[in-house]
Design an enzyme around this catalytic site. Structure first.
Site, PDB file in Angstrom:
ATOM      1  N   LYS A  90       0.856  -1.193   0.000  1.00 28.45           N
ATOM      2  CA  LYS A  90       0.000   0.000   0.000  1.00 28.45           C
ATOM      3  C   LYS A  90       0.890   1.241   0.000  1.00 28.45           C
ATOM      4  O   LYS A  90       1.741   1.410   0.879  1.00 28.45           O
ATOM      5  CB  LYS A  90      -0.885  -0.040   1.244  1.00 28.45           C
ATOM      6  CG  LYS A  90      -2.137   0.779   1.154  1.00 28.45           C
ATOM      7  CD  LYS A  90      -3.018   0.460   2.363  1.00 28.45           C
ATOM      8  CE  LYS A  90      -4.300   1.249   2.358  1.00 28.45           C
ATOM      9  NZ  LYS A  90      -5.053   1.020   3.608  1.00 28.45           N
TER      10      LYS A  90
HETATM   11  O1  G3P Z   1      -9.078   2.292   4.542  1.00 30.12           O
HETATM   12  C1  G3P Z   1      -8.920   3.585   5.039  1.00 30.12           C
HETATM   13  C2  G3P Z   1      -9.613   3.703   6.328  1.00 30.12           C
HETATM   14  O2  G3P Z   1      -8.979   2.927   7.315  1.00 30.12           O
HETATM   15  C3  G3P Z   1      -9.792   5.089   6.800  1.00 30.12           C
HETATM   16  O3  G3P Z   1     -10.966   5.095   7.490  1.00 30.12           O
HETATM   17  O4  G3P Z   1     -12.641   5.981   9.004  1.00 30.12           O
HETATM   18  O5  G3P Z   1     -10.211   6.565   9.329  1.00 30.12           O
HETATM   19  O6  G3P Z   1     -11.505   7.531   7.441  1.00 30.12           O
HETATM   20  P1  G3P Z   1     -11.344   6.371   8.369  1.00 30.12           P
END
Ligand code: G3P
Length: 217
Positions: free
Chosen positions: A87
């Site tokens: 990634k």
């Molecule tokens: O895959 C990306 C994710 O982990 C981010 O999620 O909820 O932190 O925006 P969030």
């Protein structure tokens, strides 16, 4: 549409895998830190543990932000386990590194994508996956689902092979909207996946069936 779980929590990964609908896992440094994983060896072992639970692709994020650093880290991660996908953040050296990994046959996931232009660059570099973040766009009053429609449309128009992996999914409606928009993959925590199961008419209907079944046993 594939379902990935977006967590480094082994119990949640096992639970999603046991459901029989899990196609892979995505992680990021914040998710690893949340599980209290500290130190290079512990982090690498954790990735291997995740790969040993599931059958599909497991995204492991590089920390470096310069080309040489990203390449060194990515090659190390890719050698850890055949299921590892490297990634890489959507930055200039990240795009160069994705091109390098593509030529070496190493799978990549271009992360932190928030615009169609960024998605075009990821596809041109040959990324296996592109990760547009829905929840974080919604957080700043921007239509995240529109971004998924646009990326899917561009990729189909030019037959780009990069898969649209919708990330930062916060609730079940995100998943449904991504399915309607043609995303190849959604990655989200366990709760939005389990929320798809729920409908009050299912609960009340089952209750009635079970009550009526008692009448003839
Ligand atoms: O895959 C990306 C994710 O982990 C981010 O999620 O909820 O932190 O925006 P969030």
């Amino acid at each position: 549409m594939k379902f990935f779980i977006d967590t480094a929590n082994l119990d949640q990964i096992r639970e999603a895998y046991d459901l029989g609908i899990l196609d892979g896992v995505t992680t990021n440094p914040s998710l690893m830190a949340k599980e209290g994983i500290r130190g290079h060896e512990a982090v690498m072992n954790h990735y291997i543990n995740i790969c040993n639970i599931v059958d599909g692709d497991v995204s492991a994020e590089v920390i470096a932000t310069d080309f040489d650093g990203i390449v060194a880290e990515g090659e190390y991660l890719a050698k850890l386990h055949p299921q590892i996908v490297v990634k890489v953040p959507m930055i200039k050296d990240g795009i160069k590194a994705i091109k390098y990994f593509t030529q070496k046959g190493i799978k990549t996931n271009c992360t932190l994508v928030f615009s169609p232009g960024q998605a075009i660059l990821a596809a041109k570099a040959g990324a296996t996956y592109v990760s547009p973040f829905l929840g974080r766009l919604d957080d700043i009053s921007t239509d995240s689902i529109d971004l998924i429609y646009k990326i899917v449309n561009i990729y189909r128009t030019y037959s780009f092979q990069t898969q649209v992996l919708a990330a930062s999914i916060r609730h079940p409606m995100h998943i449904i909207a991504c399915a309607e928009a043609g995303a190849d993959v959604v990655t989200c925590p366990l709760d939005p996946i389990l929320a798809l199961l729920k409908h009050p008419l299912t609960d009340s209907g089952l209750e009635k069936f079970l009550a009526d079944a008692k009448k003839f046993v």
